[in-house]
Design a protein around this motif. Sequence first.
Motif, PDB file in Angstrom:
ATOM      1  N   VAL A 153       0.833  -1.203   0.000  1.00 34.99           N
ATOM      2  CA  VAL A 153       0.000   0.000   0.000  1.00 34.99           C
ATOM      3  C   VAL A 153       0.866   1.250   0.000  1.00 34.99           C
ATOM      4  O   VAL A 153       0.565   2.236  -0.685  1.00 34.99           O
ATOM      5  CB  VAL A 153      -0.961  -0.009   1.212  1.00 34.99           C
ATOM      6  N   GLY A 156       2.064   2.075  -3.423  1.00 37.07           N
ATOM      7  CA  GLY A 156       0.989   2.681  -4.204  1.00 37.07           C
ATOM      8  C   GLY A 156       0.726   4.120  -3.817  1.00 37.07           C
ATOM      9  O   GLY A 156       0.550   4.995  -4.683  1.00 37.07           O
ATOM     10  N   TRP A 159       3.483   6.395  -5.126  1.00 32.20           N
ATOM     11  CA  TRP A 159       3.343   6.628  -6.570  1.00 32.20           C
ATOM     12  C   TRP A 159       2.228   7.626  -6.864  1.00 32.20           C
ATOM     13  O   TRP A 159       2.394   8.535  -7.679  1.00 32.20           O
ATOM     14  CB  TRP A 159       3.054   5.309  -7.278  1.00 32.20           C
ATOM     15  N   LEU A 160       1.083   7.500  -6.166  1.00 33.24           N
ATOM     16  CA  LEU A 160      -0.040   8.402  -6.400  1.00 33.24           C
ATOM     17  C   LEU A 160       0.282   9.835  -5.963  1.00 33.24           C
ATOM     18  O   LEU A 160      -0.215  10.797  -6.567  1.00 33.24           O
ATOM     19  CB  LEU A 160      -1.282   7.897  -5.652  1.00 33.24           C
TER      20      LEU A 160
END
Length: 333
Positions: A153, A156, A159-160
Amino acid sequence: MDLVVVLVVVVVAVALVFDFTNGFHDTANAVATSISTRALTPHTAVVLAAVMNLIGAMISTGVAERIGSGIITPPEGPHGLTIVLAGLMGAIAWNLVTWRLGLPSSSSHALIGGLLGAGLTAAAQVHWEVVTWYIAVPMVLSPLVGFGLAAAVMVGVTWLARARPYHRTMRRFRLAQTVSASAMALGHGLQDAQKTMGVIVLAITAGDMYEGTAIPLWVKICAAFALALGTYVGGWRIIRTLGRRVIDLDPPRGFVAESVAAAVQYVAALGFHAPISTTHTITSAIVGVGASRRFSAVRWGVARDIALAWVLTPIVAGAVAAGTYLVVSPFLP
């Protein structure tokens, strides 16, 4: 006064003392990350955790029923009550030792180890199938899931958020940590207060004062308030270890670690009625979010000491409980 009645009163009182030590020992599980990232002030964080622990303790009783009837079945009378008392003494002793050392060990596994140590010494009935599938397997799986899921998580989320303004992003994650810390504290109440409820039911059943596995309302209220009070007192030594010594936390990593750990607790408690360790779950999630940045971001020496405490927890608590039973049992009728 009848000896059985006296022992029931003593065991219930000691169970609530254990619940209190569980609260101040495990306060760090809910608030260490939020305090470390300055998302919440220490006082606000501890008050929030105490309130959410209280609410979480009243939601479900599945874990309590598992502890109350699924681990051991002590005989009725003084010997059965002494088994439960010895198990609690083993758990309290380990909680105090690890609190003094600032090590985030599991109060849950200390309690389970204590009950098993005293139960085996007294030749009480042990439900090995339940111990294997609902305690031993989740004991191993929950930190592995917490570590892996938190790392994934975190990758992720990184990256976001890569192209977002840094200061605005940090501010938003600090606000979000109010929610994730609340969720973590709710999960702690959902898990840990219920273990004390189960022990109290085990005691009053051994005292022939109760039948069945349902948790009486007075037991829920007493256990919930004892845990909340212990949480309010706060275990600052362990808060420093989890919040600062394992990795250098920032708001995104604090938010992810708390959210993942809370999710694992909810699935275990509501889906499987499995008494997992909130300490293992949040610690492994913190290590996971740290390792997602780079392997060297984790202070592995501290992590090694914590892992050693995890291994020793049920062993030492069980040994203390066994010794306590051997000392007390000769004086029983």
